[in-house]
Design a protein around this motif. Sequence first.
Motif, short mmCIF file in Angstrom:
data_model
loop_
_atom_site.label_atom_id
_atom_site.label_comp_id
_atom_site.label_asym_id
_atom_site.label_seq_id
_atom_site.Cartn_x
_atom_site.Cartn_y
_atom_site.Cartn_z
N THR A 61 1.08 7.95 3.72
CA THR A 61 0.47 7.63 5.00
C THR A 61 0.99 6.29 5.52
O THR A 61 1.74 5.59 4.84
N ASP A 62 0.56 5.93 6.72
CA ASP A 62 1.00 4.68 7.33
C ASP A 62 0.57 3.47 6.51
O ASP A 62 1.19 2.41 6.59
N ASP A 63 -0.52 3.62 5.72
CA ASP A 63 -0.97 2.50 4.91
C ASP A 63 -0.47 2.61 3.47
O ASP A 63 -1.05 2.05 2.55
N ASP A 64 0.61 3.36 3.28
CA ASP A 64 1.32 3.45 1.99
C ASP A 64 0.51 4.10 0.88
O ASP A 64 0.74 3.83 -0.29
N ARG A 65 -0.43 4.97 1.26
CA ARG A 65 -1.11 5.75 0.24
C ARG A 65 -0.36 7.05 0.02
O ARG A 65 0.02 7.73 0.97
N ALA A 66 -0.16 7.39 -1.24
CA ALA A 66 0.56 8.61 -1.59
C ALA A 66 -0.38 9.57 -2.31
O ALA A 66 -1.35 9.16 -2.95
N LEU A 67 -0.08 10.86 -2.20
CA LEU A 67 -0.94 11.89 -2.77
C LEU A 67 -0.15 12.73 -3.76
O LEU A 67 1.00 13.11 -3.50
N VAL A 68 -0.79 13.02 -4.91
CA VAL A 68 -0.23 13.92 -5.91
C VAL A 68 -1.32 14.92 -6.28
O VAL A 68 -2.48 14.54 -6.47
#
Length: 268
Positions: free
Chosen positions: A99-106
């Motif tokens: 996301t724009d706030d550098d959160r990543a999903l796994v």
Amino acid sequence: MSDWDDLLGHAFGLLLGQPLAEFDAAGTYAVFYYDDETAGEALEDLDPGELVADIDGRSGDQGGDELYPDRWVPDLARSAFVATEVRPAALQPLLTVTTDDDRALVWGRDIGRALQAGSLSLDELTPDGYRLFPHLLLRPRTDGSLLDAMRAATWTMSAPDGLSDIGDSLVRDGYVTSEVSVVDPRWESALDQVGDDALRRHLRGLCLDAHWARMAGAYYLGPGECPSDFGPIAALPGSKVIAGWEFGEGQGAMVVMHLSEPSVGSHG
């Protein structure tokens, strides 16, 4: 459908602002839950086998009448793990979205496969105080329908059993008098149309005003409203937020989401 399915479906339509039949039947409806006390701790006890297991079927109820996630049957394979920075190299190719706030999903299944293959170790997932390592967005088992997602989101999986009356509890505990409404005025008229008294009282506890929701029940954000914790899921292609809730003073949140994925039972 049973009489209770009809009753619940009508009530959920009132909360969502339109009948369930008017929602898109394609894709999968799912619930995700976040709790800042357990979201990181869950990683310490992960079983790789549970992370890759197919958990199919309608929402289950493991007992009780509290609005707690331990009543659900967890679907860890399709739960999401989110981090603000992912250090383990083995997770880098597994990232689904940033996301724009550098959160990543796994996804849980991908973590489980990496653990089983030995390319990732549980030690690498140990959480720290800045949530740089993945934290859990728990997904309870549901059958993919909007009706069942809403059942799980409102803890009505075994209704008429397992219903609570948080408003009455606040009166009995001396916080308010019986003449005072603790419900957010935005939802009073919709809740008044719920046909069963016990169900209406139960759902009122999930629509408390912002003040009382800090100590009990939940604050209903409304249709299409997404708590910030679930931004990475909302950012997935084809995702659509159906409804969101918050708990306490920001310590917990929940969302019902429409996902562009196969229905339960056909995922790989």
